[in-house]
Write an enzyme that holds these catalytic residues in place. Structure first.
Site, PDB file in Angstrom:
ATOM      1  N   GLU A 224       0.888  -1.158   0.000  1.00 13.08           N
ATOM      2  CA  GLU A 224       0.000   0.000   0.000  1.00 13.08           C
ATOM      3  C   GLU A 224       0.920   1.199   0.000  1.00 13.08           C
ATOM      4  O   GLU A 224       1.681   1.391   0.947  1.00 13.08           O
ATOM      5  CB  GLU A 224      -0.892  -0.083   1.242  1.00 13.08           C
ATOM      6  CG  GLU A 224      -2.054   0.856   1.204  1.00 13.08           C
ATOM      7  CD  GLU A 224      -1.812   2.027   2.108  1.00 13.08           C
ATOM      8  OE1 GLU A 224      -1.394   3.077   1.570  1.00 13.08           O
ATOM      9  OE2 GLU A 224      -2.024   1.889   3.317  1.00 13.08           O
ATOM     10  N   CYS A 261      -1.585   8.446   4.062  1.00 15.27           N
ATOM     11  CA  CYS A 261      -1.681   8.084   2.643  1.00 15.27           C
ATOM     12  C   CYS A 261      -3.004   8.549   2.058  1.00 15.27           C
ATOM     13  O   CYS A 261      -3.211   8.474   0.853  1.00 15.27           O
ATOM     14  CB  CYS A 261      -1.489   6.590   2.453  1.00 15.27           C
ATOM     15  SG  CYS A 261      -2.439   5.633   3.605  1.00 15.27           S
TER      16      CYS A 261
HETATM   17  P1  NAP Z   1       9.825   3.383   3.234  1.00  9.93           P
HETATM   18  O1  NAP Z   1      11.083   4.060   2.904  1.00  9.93           O
HETATM   19  O2  NAP Z   1       9.032   2.863   2.104  1.00  9.93           O
HETATM   20  O3  NAP Z   1      10.219   2.166   4.217  1.00  9.93           O
HETATM   21  C1  NAP Z   1       9.241   1.328   4.802  1.00  9.93           C
HETATM   22  C2  NAP Z   1       9.870  -0.008   5.166  1.00  9.93           C
HETATM   23  O4  NAP Z   1      10.193  -0.705   3.978  1.00  9.93           O
HETATM   24  C3  NAP Z   1      11.146   0.113   5.974  1.00  9.93           C
HETATM   25  O5  NAP Z   1      11.149  -0.904   6.935  1.00  9.93           O
HETATM   26  C4  NAP Z   1      12.227  -0.142   4.950  1.00  9.93           C
HETATM   27  O6  NAP Z   1      13.349  -0.856   5.403  1.00  9.93           O
HETATM   28  C5  NAP Z   1      11.556  -1.065   3.968  1.00  9.93           C
HETATM   29  N1  NAP Z   1      12.102  -0.866   2.622  1.00  9.93           N
HETATM   30  C6  NAP Z   1      11.952   0.243   1.852  1.00  9.93           C
HETATM   31  N2  NAP Z   1      12.601   0.075   0.681  1.00  9.93           N
HETATM   32  C7  NAP Z   1      13.168  -1.155   0.731  1.00  9.93           C
HETATM   33  C8  NAP Z   1      13.986  -1.880  -0.164  1.00  9.93           C
HETATM   34  N3  NAP Z   1      14.326  -1.405  -1.356  1.00  9.93           N
HETATM   35  N4  NAP Z   1      14.413  -3.104   0.213  1.00  9.93           N
HETATM   36  C9  NAP Z   1      14.063  -3.610   1.410  1.00  9.93           C
HETATM   37  N5  NAP Z   1      13.308  -2.959   2.306  1.00  9.93           N
HETATM   38  C10 NAP Z   1      12.871  -1.751   1.972  1.00  9.93           C
HETATM   39  O7  NAP Z   1       8.851   4.279   4.071  1.00  9.93           O
HETATM   40  P2  NAP Z   1       9.098   5.291   5.295  1.00  9.93           P
HETATM   41  O8  NAP Z   1      10.462   5.166   5.855  1.00  9.93           O
HETATM   42  O9  NAP Z   1       7.995   5.046   6.209  1.00  9.93           O
HETATM   43  O10 NAP Z   1       8.900   6.748   4.702  1.00  9.93           O
HETATM   44  C11 NAP Z   1       9.519   7.198   3.547  1.00  9.93           C
HETATM   45  C12 NAP Z   1       8.487   7.754   2.591  1.00  9.93           C
HETATM   46  O11 NAP Z   1       7.423   6.795   2.408  1.00  9.93           O
HETATM   47  C13 NAP Z   1       7.760   8.983   3.058  1.00  9.93           C
HETATM   48  O12 NAP Z   1       8.462  10.148   2.817  1.00  9.93           O
HETATM   49  C14 NAP Z   1       6.484   8.899   2.271  1.00  9.93           C
HETATM   50  O13 NAP Z   1       6.662   9.436   0.991  1.00  9.93           O
HETATM   51  C15 NAP Z   1       6.194   7.462   2.133  1.00  9.93           C
HETATM   52  N6  NAP Z   1       5.162   6.915   3.054  1.00  9.93           N
HETATM   53  C16 NAP Z   1       3.948   6.597   2.566  1.00  9.93           C
HETATM   54  C17 NAP Z   1       2.991   6.051   3.403  1.00  9.93           C
HETATM   55  C18 NAP Z   1       1.641   5.637   2.904  1.00  9.93           C
HETATM   56  O14 NAP Z   1       0.782   5.406   3.723  1.00  9.93           O
HETATM   57  N7  NAP Z   1       1.439   5.464   1.647  1.00  9.93           N
HETATM   58  C19 NAP Z   1       3.252   5.844   4.738  1.00  9.93           C
HETATM   59  C20 NAP Z   1       4.511   6.186   5.230  1.00  9.93           C
HETATM   60  C21 NAP Z   1       5.459   6.710   4.360  1.00  9.93           C
HETATM   61  P3  NAP Z   1      14.388  -0.366   6.519  1.00  9.93           P
HETATM   62  O15 NAP Z   1      13.705  -0.681   7.805  1.00  9.93           O
HETATM   63  O16 NAP Z   1      15.554  -1.241   6.300  1.00  9.93           O
HETATM   64  O17 NAP Z   1      14.602   1.087   6.314  1.00  9.93           O
END
Ligand code: NAP
Length: 487
Positions: A224, A261
């Site tokens: 999501e 989101c």
């Molecule tokens: P994220 O960067 O997508 O990370 C979420 C989880 O997924 C973390 O545990 C991360 O691992 C893991 N992950 C991400 N990319 C990966 C990859 N290539 N390989 C393996 N694992 C991976 O999200 P975030 O840190 O919560 O926030 C960053 C951005 O996400 C925000 O700025 C926003 O744009 C977006 N976001 C969207 C929503 C929504 O509801 N749609 C919610 C929150 C955030 P690690 O634990 O190792 O870092």
């Protein structure tokens, strides 16, 4: 890095036992997790407050929602209807003879859940993905979000305690606290894993989907991801109500500092005096919002970078006074005309935080073009009066292709947990638009249908036997009923 092979192997051993437990035992397990989370009291709230900067009332509400979700899935298990049991009895004298075939849903296997940064309780360790997977009968491995590791560890301990109290097979739940991508990648690519749940960025969600697709045995990934939740503003609604719409939308754009989101990131209207007045009213409302810290440094710096990138695009005008800095998440309202929006795909990208862009179109035709140009969404909203809807009936039909949830006259933030909720939508909002991540039906992601052909009654799962001992709803030869099969 933690040895993922042991963790996934243990999850697959747990699956053999856990998937066979009665629905009542699994229901008691979920109820106990909810009780244990509540029993953590202020320690849990204070830890989450420190780690996420989310205010206490929000955290209290989110904890309530998390426990509600766990109990909702417990109640679903007790009803049993989620199994979608169906029975087609044999017709031996048919040519060719029709066999006895009975179908129900079965847990897919161990599930990996990636906790969300923006919901430290409700979409993290014991959140909706975990609760629905455990309810389905799948062991869960949670990859804790690095932004709230201590909160996650406390909740994981509450789940562990519930495992012990209810004599649930060990390793039915495991908690991985490694903070690098290789841990998540190894989990998703491990042969023992059957499905993945994720809430977060588009880049992250898509990366997990791609890891899973390149496996020797690809598995479903329910990511999501981001959404800009476009809002269509029709003229009569603005003429009659622009002030209250502006107030409500300022609240929605800045709720939780825009870290949802479902945040309304794009507003679309046809140029008019009412739209101009609305834009001023909305900008004025946003200027009065008290700025709070964002969830973590990564999200703060992404908001700073992405909002400035949006502001730097040609033809974009900023209607609010302050722009975000590296340490302050000022809300931003920008505006652009329809032609400029259509010619620059960057303008449709999500800016995660209290940011929204108002697209001012020449006419309804251009408004539709703008709306349709935005890719798959979690929600879309139309603000209109009866007069507006009479004039623009085609917009209602169009909205179906855009999002998983379509609102008339409301704000998209605030997602009710109930049977009829859809929190999902066409890609890139999610990687599988057929499912919801919120509500009872979220369990369907972790179940697969199995047909039992020509099985003697006593060998069938209890839910498919002739006597409907659990009194669940089933179809028998196409009729929806709670009756027994007349053997
Ligand atoms: P994220 O960067 O997508 O990370 C979420 C989880 O997924 C973390 O545990 C991360 O691992 C893991 N992950 C991400 N990319 C990966 C990859 N290539 N390989 C393996 N694992 C991976 O999200 P975030 O840190 O919560 O926030 C960053 C951005 O996400 C925000 O700025 C926003 O744009 C977006 N976001 C969207 C929503 C929504 O509801 N749609 C919610 C929150 C955030 P690690 O634990 O190792 O870092």
């Amino acid at each position: 890095m933690t040895n993922m092979n042991n963790i996934t192997l243990n999850a697959s051993i747990a699956y053999e036992k856990y998937s066979k437990l009665s629905t009542e035992t699994r229901a008691q397990f979920l109820d106990t997790i909810a009780n244990n989370i509540e029993a953590l009291g202020d320690e849990l709230l204070n830890t989450a407050n420190k780690e996420t900067h989310l205010p206490m009332p929000r955290l209290q509400g989110e904890r309530g929602r998390t426990c509600f979700q766990l109990r909702m899935f417990a109640s679903m298990l007790r009803k049993g209807d989620y199994l979608e049991a169906s029975i087609d009895t044999a017709i031996p004298d048919k040519t060719p003879p029709k066999p006895d075939i009975r179908q129900m849903l079965h847990p897919v296997g161990p599930v990996v859940v990636f906790g969300a940064s923006n919901f430290p309780f409700a979409y993290s360790t014991a959140g909706g993905d975990t609760a629905s997977a455990l309810a389905a009968g799948c062991p869960v491995i949670v990859k804790a979000h690095p932004a709230h590791l201590q909160t996650s560890t406390l909740v994981a301990a509450a789940i562990q305690k519930a495992i012990e109290t209810n004599q649930i097979p060990e390793h039915t739940f495991q908690h991985v606290t490694d903070t690098d991508f290789s841990a998540g990648k190894a989990l998703v690519q491990d042969d023992h894993i059957a499905a993945v749940g994720f809430t977060g960025s588009r880049i992250g969600g898509r990366a997990l989907y791609d890891y899973a697709s390149t496996r020797k045995n690809p598995i479903p990934v329910f990511s999501e991801m981001g959404s800009v939740n476009p809002v269509v503003l029709l003229e009569d609604a603005l003429v009659n109500n622009s002030e209250s719409i502006a107030k409500n939308y300022a609240g929605s754009i800045t709720l939780g500092m825009g870290q949802f989101c479902t945040n309304p990131g794009i507003l679309i209207g046809v140029k008019s005096a009412a739209l101009t007045l609305f834009s001023t009213q909305l900008a004025n409302e946003l200027k009065t919002v008290v700025v709070a810290p964002m969830l973590h440094e990564g999200i703060q710096s992404a908001y700073f970078k992405n909002s400035n990138h949006a502001l730097a695009q040609t033809g974009v005008t900023c209607l609010t006074d302050n722009t975000p800095t590296s340490s302050s998440a000022f809300p931003v309202l920008t505006t652009v005309d329809g032609v400029t929006f259509l010619s620059n795909t960057h303008l449709a990208e999500e800016v995660f935080g209290p940011y929204s862009i108002l697209v001012q179109c020449e006419d309804t035709e251009q408004l539709i073009q703008v709306w349709k140009s935005i890719q798959g969404q979690i929600s879309t909203t139309i603000m209109g009066t009866d007069k507006d809807f009479e004039k623009n009936e085609n917009l209602l039909a169009l909205s179906i292709n855009i999002a998983g949830r379509i609102l008339l006259n409301g704000v998209p933030t605030g997602v009710e947990v109930c049977d009829s909720m859809v929190h999902g939508g066409p890609y890139p909002a999610t990687t599988d638009s057929r499912f919801t991540a919120v509500g009872v039906k979220a369990v369907r992601r972790w179940l697969r249908p199995i047909s039992f052909q020509n099985w003697p009654n006593h060998l069938l799962p209890i839910f498919l036997q002739n006597k409907n001992e659990k009194s669940i709803w089933r179809t028998i030869n196409g009729e929806f009923t709670k009756s027994d099969v007349n053997a």
